[in-house]
Design a protein around this motif. Structure first.
Motif, mmCIF file in Angstrom:
data_model
loop_
_atom_site.group_PDB
_atom_site.id
_atom_site.type_symbol
_atom_site.label_atom_id
_atom_site.label_comp_id
_atom_site.label_asym_id
_atom_site.label_seq_id
_atom_site.Cartn_x
_atom_site.Cartn_y
_atom_site.Cartn_z
ATOM 1 N N VAL A 120 50.767 44.666 47.032
ATOM 2 C CA VAL A 120 50.077 43.683 47.941
ATOM 3 C C VAL A 120 50.647 42.292 47.935
ATOM 4 N N THR A 121 50.164 41.389 48.837
ATOM 5 C CA THR A 121 50.494 39.946 48.961
ATOM 6 C C THR A 121 49.916 39.182 47.816
ATOM 7 N N GLU A 122 50.129 38.092 47.431
ATOM 8 C CA GLU A 122 49.343 37.236 46.547
ATOM 9 C C GLU A 122 48.019 36.753 47.218
ATOM 10 N N GLY A 123 47.945 36.836 48.470
ATOM 11 C CA GLY A 123 46.515 36.561 49.073
ATOM 12 C C GLY A 123 45.587 37.615 48.589
ATOM 13 N N THR A 124 46.106 38.816 49.193
ATOM 14 C CA THR A 124 45.246 40.241 48.727
ATOM 15 C C THR A 124 44.750 40.111 47.232
ATOM 16 N N LEU A 125 45.919 39.923 46.411
ATOM 17 C CA LEU A 125 45.653 39.943 44.868
ATOM 18 C C LEU A 125 44.538 38.769 44.701
ATOM 19 N N SER A 126 44.804 37.699 45.233
ATOM 20 C CA SER A 126 43.585 36.534 44.792
ATOM 21 C C SER A 126 42.101 37.129 45.477
ATOM 22 N N HIS A 127 42.105 37.788 46.261
ATOM 23 C CA HIS A 127 40.781 38.240 46.529
ATOM 24 C C HIS A 127 40.400 39.471 45.495
ATOM 25 N N ASP A 128 41.512 40.198 44.996
ATOM 26 C CA ASP A 128 40.922 41.266 44.100
ATOM 27 C C ASP A 128 40.607 40.578 42.833
ATOM 28 N N LEU A 129 41.382 39.501 42.465
ATOM 29 C CA LEU A 129 41.004 38.504 41.446
ATOM 30 C C LEU A 129 39.567 38.199 41.222
#
Length: 711
Positions: A120-129
């Protein structure tokens, strides 16, 4: 052209948005991904749509829209159903993987690692976090984000372990966990599972939270603990303790040490469970090359105290006349509330009372120790039985008031299961022929729910035993003539047929059971049919109560000026005074040993009354006995919590080890009188022998009259 699962989901979002333009942010919010990820996938989606004859319109300032006729919409839906896609992790799966990695690594980890691992992108990862952060907060754990460095977790070790255990249980398939506890090696676990399944891959990652190869050793250690403490752990408690030990070892290997409130630790050190835990964990520590601190033994002791099996006895004779009095009172209050709410008569349902008492003792202990209570059927109970859940919530409030604790929803669901089982039992049929044993890994409440469900639906089935899915006594099953084992999990290697069903026995499972009955032949064709007690039987039972009451009154003793220098001398006097005659003093020694063994578990003291209850069941006595000892001087005695309490009066309550139900009920009534009737307890402290005999006679006369009315 093959598309990814995410691209397919974007097209499905567009198809479901109607005939309006939608923004990439709108799509991302519904998919749990960032707007940037949606933008990255849109060209692929547009290309696939174009190749299949569909138009995706992009309008600056408005968003995107599928331009479709009704016929095209139907064709697109059909194509999407047939479209095979590359598998991708869902947001929930990504959250689970991130949590597992954070707990396993125990160090700062770069965001690039997670983005690459999950694709995933870091943007999606930020949402996951953000989701990870919310989940961790439930356990008072913080997610630390260091720009340019990465992420890691901080919190107390006990909370991190609690979170790890919760993550483990929430994501490891129960059947797979059960296989692991049948001492299967890790490489054998995936044989019956789809190795390409995303969920199975996640389970494989989470298994790294523990050392699977240690499971057989840890199982053996826990079984040794059971043998030493003298009682079995419930299946779920057995598994929980092994998982706790496995996770603890991995955390200690990573130099993570747990702490405990010193006052609680000192209190636990006074218990038998702590001494046994301390002794038996040392070989584990030596084997794996770690140091096991005393706090670890404290947490193991808490597991032992809160995990006592609730399925070892099925009648009132298995309940302690003094230790369980408080729980009996709670159980009867639950039955009263349930009776009022349902309109069904439950007051004399001994099976329900015993089930509640045996369940509530360990449950209350776990709640007091802030240990999590897990109920795998909680959501099903709340969804399928909302009225029963509301009744259980009212019952739980009664426990909260009396015990000054907060009952969690999982425990409310267990109470609902006990009540539901009793309601099913009230409606069951009487004729029984096939002999069935029920096995369940989730505790006595689930077992009873399933048992009564079977007996309700099948008039020719008698549930003769409730057994563990881990430790099975095959000889006992054969002695009881068991024709079939109905289990919620597979039990390999049995020479008795095993039928695997769910805890609610749905229609398909009922048909399987019916097919077995239709084709099978019961081993016991002469099971006795139920019949109402006749007048003669009633008189015989009342005569038994009368005989035991008169024998107890005739043997009552008030002993003044007893030397209370130490507990051993008091116990020696009680043994010499009340032991049965014969066998050259063996009875005295046996009674003394049983009293000492009981007191080693902690003294039973009514602090507000200054009365200690000295009690046990022993082969050293030949009938029920009651006596009052007044010490020559006040002495300090430690109660079950380790607190010293001043005592000058002792109540001695004794029963033969195999004493039948009527005698135990009489002693329980005396205990109730000591606790609830101030006149009786005051007479014990201050009254003369004759006065105390009158109090005791009135108490037991009232009890006898109740029995007459019940008959």
């Amino acid at each position: 052209m093959k598309i990814s699962a995410r691209t397919k989901q974007i097209i499905q979002c567009l198809l479901g948005s109607g005939d309006a333009f939608v923004t990439v942010q709108w799509i991302g919010d519904r998919m749990g991904i960032s707007a940037r990820t949606v933008l990255r996938e849109l060209p692929t989606a547009e290309k696939w749509l174009s190749q299949n004859g569909f138009l995706l319109e992009v309008k600056k300032g408005s968003g995107v829209q599928l331009v479709l006729t009704l016929e095209q919409k139907e064709r697109l839906r059909s194509l999407l159903q047939l479209e095979k896609v590359d598998k991708e992790y869902t947001p929930e799966q990504r959250k689970t993987i991130i949590l597992g990695e954070l707990m396993l690594k125990q160090k700062i980890t770069k965001l690039y690692y997670f983005a690459s691992l999950l694709g995933v992108t870091e943007g999606t990862l930020s949402h996951d976090l953000n989701e990870v952060e919310s989940w961790l907060a439930r356990f008072d754990i913080r997610l630390e984000r260091k720009p340019g460095l990465g992420i890691y977790i901080t919190g107390e070790e006990k909370d991190i372990r609690r979170a790890g255990i919760s993550l483990f249980y929430d994501n490891i398939d129960q059947a797979r966990l059960h296989k692991m506890f049948l001492q299967k090696l890790q490489e054998d676990l995936a044989v019956e599972y789809d190795e390409d399944s995303m969920d199975v891959q996640i389970q494989e990652r989470l298994l790294h939270l523990i050392d699977v190869e240690l499971i057989p050793l840890l199982e053996e250690v826990v079984r040794q603990m059971e043998a030493r403490i003298g009682y079995k752990l419930a299946d779920d408690a057995f598994t929980a303790l092994v998982v706790h030990l496995a996770i603890a070892i991995q955390r200690i290997r990573g130099d993570e040490q747990i702490t405990m409130d010193p006052a609680i630790l000192e209190q636990l050190k006074q218990s038998r469970e702590y001494a046994i835990a301390r002794e038996l964990v040392e070989p584990i520590a030596e084997t794996v090359g770690i140091r096991m601190p005393e706090e670890e033994a404290g947490y193991i002791a808490m597991h032992l105290q809160g995990g006592r099996s609730r399925a070892t006895q099925s009648d009132i004779a298995g309940i302690s006349m003094t230790q369980d009095f408080r729980l009996i009172r709670i159980g009867k209050e639950i039955m009263r509330i349930a009776e009022e709410e349902t309109g069904q008569y439950l007051e004399e349902n001994e099976r329900l009372l015993v089930g509640l008492v045996r369940h509530l003792g360990p449950a209350i202990t776990r709640i007091r120790h802030n240990m999590e209570i897990r109920n795998p059927l909680q959501k099903d109970i709340e969804t399928l039985y909302p009225k029963l859940t509301r009744i259980a919530q009212k019952c739980a409030r009664a426990i909260e008031v009396q015990e000054k604790i907060q009952i969690p929803p999982a425990e409310v669901a267990y109470i609902a299961m006990h009540i539901g089982a009793a309601l099913e039992q009230n409606r069951r049929k009487n004729l029984t022929k096939f002999r069935v044993a029920v096995a369940c890994a989730s505790g006595i409440a689930v077992s009873r729910m399933l048992s009564t469900r079977i007996e309700k639906e099948f008039g020719n089935i008698d549930v003769v035993d409730v057994i563990s899915t881990v430790n099975i006594d095959r000889d006992s099953l054969h002695e009881k003539g068991v024709d079939l084992i109905v289990s919620t999990l597979p039990i390999p290697g049995m020479d008795i047929p095993v039928l695997v069903v769910g805890p609610f026995l749905d229609e398909e499972e009922q048909k399987k059971l019916q097919d077995f009955i239709r084709c099978g032949l019961p081993s016991s064709m002469d099971a006795p049919a139920y019949r109402e007690q006749d007048a003669y039987s009633t008189l015989r039972r009342l005569g038994l109560y009368h005989k035991k009451i008169m024998g107890l009154l005739e043997g009552f003793r008030l002993m003044e000026g007893v030397d209370g220098g130490d507990m051993e001398s008091v116990i020696a006097l009680a043994a010499e005074t009340f032991a049965a005659e014969g066998e050259g003093g063996d009875k005295v020694a046996r009674l003394r040993e049983d009293l000492l063994q009981r007191e080693a578990q902690g003294s039973t003291i009514l602090e507000s009354k200054g009365i200690m209850i000295l009690h046990c069941r022993s082969e050293g006595v030949d009938r029920i006995r009651f006596a009052v000892l007044r010490l020559g001087r006040e002495r300090e005695v430690a109660n079950t919590k380790g607190k010293t309490v001043p005592v000058r009066t002792m109540a001695v309550l004794l029963a033969p080890r195999d004493e039948p139900k009527p005698g135990l009920e009489i002693l329980s009534e005396i205990t109730r009188g000591i606790v609830e009737e101030e006149e009786f307890s005051t007479g014990m402290r201050e009254g003369m022998q004759e006065t105390l005999e009158n109090h005791l006679s009135r108490l037991l006369l009232g009890f006898y009259r109740q029995k007459m009315e019940m008959k």
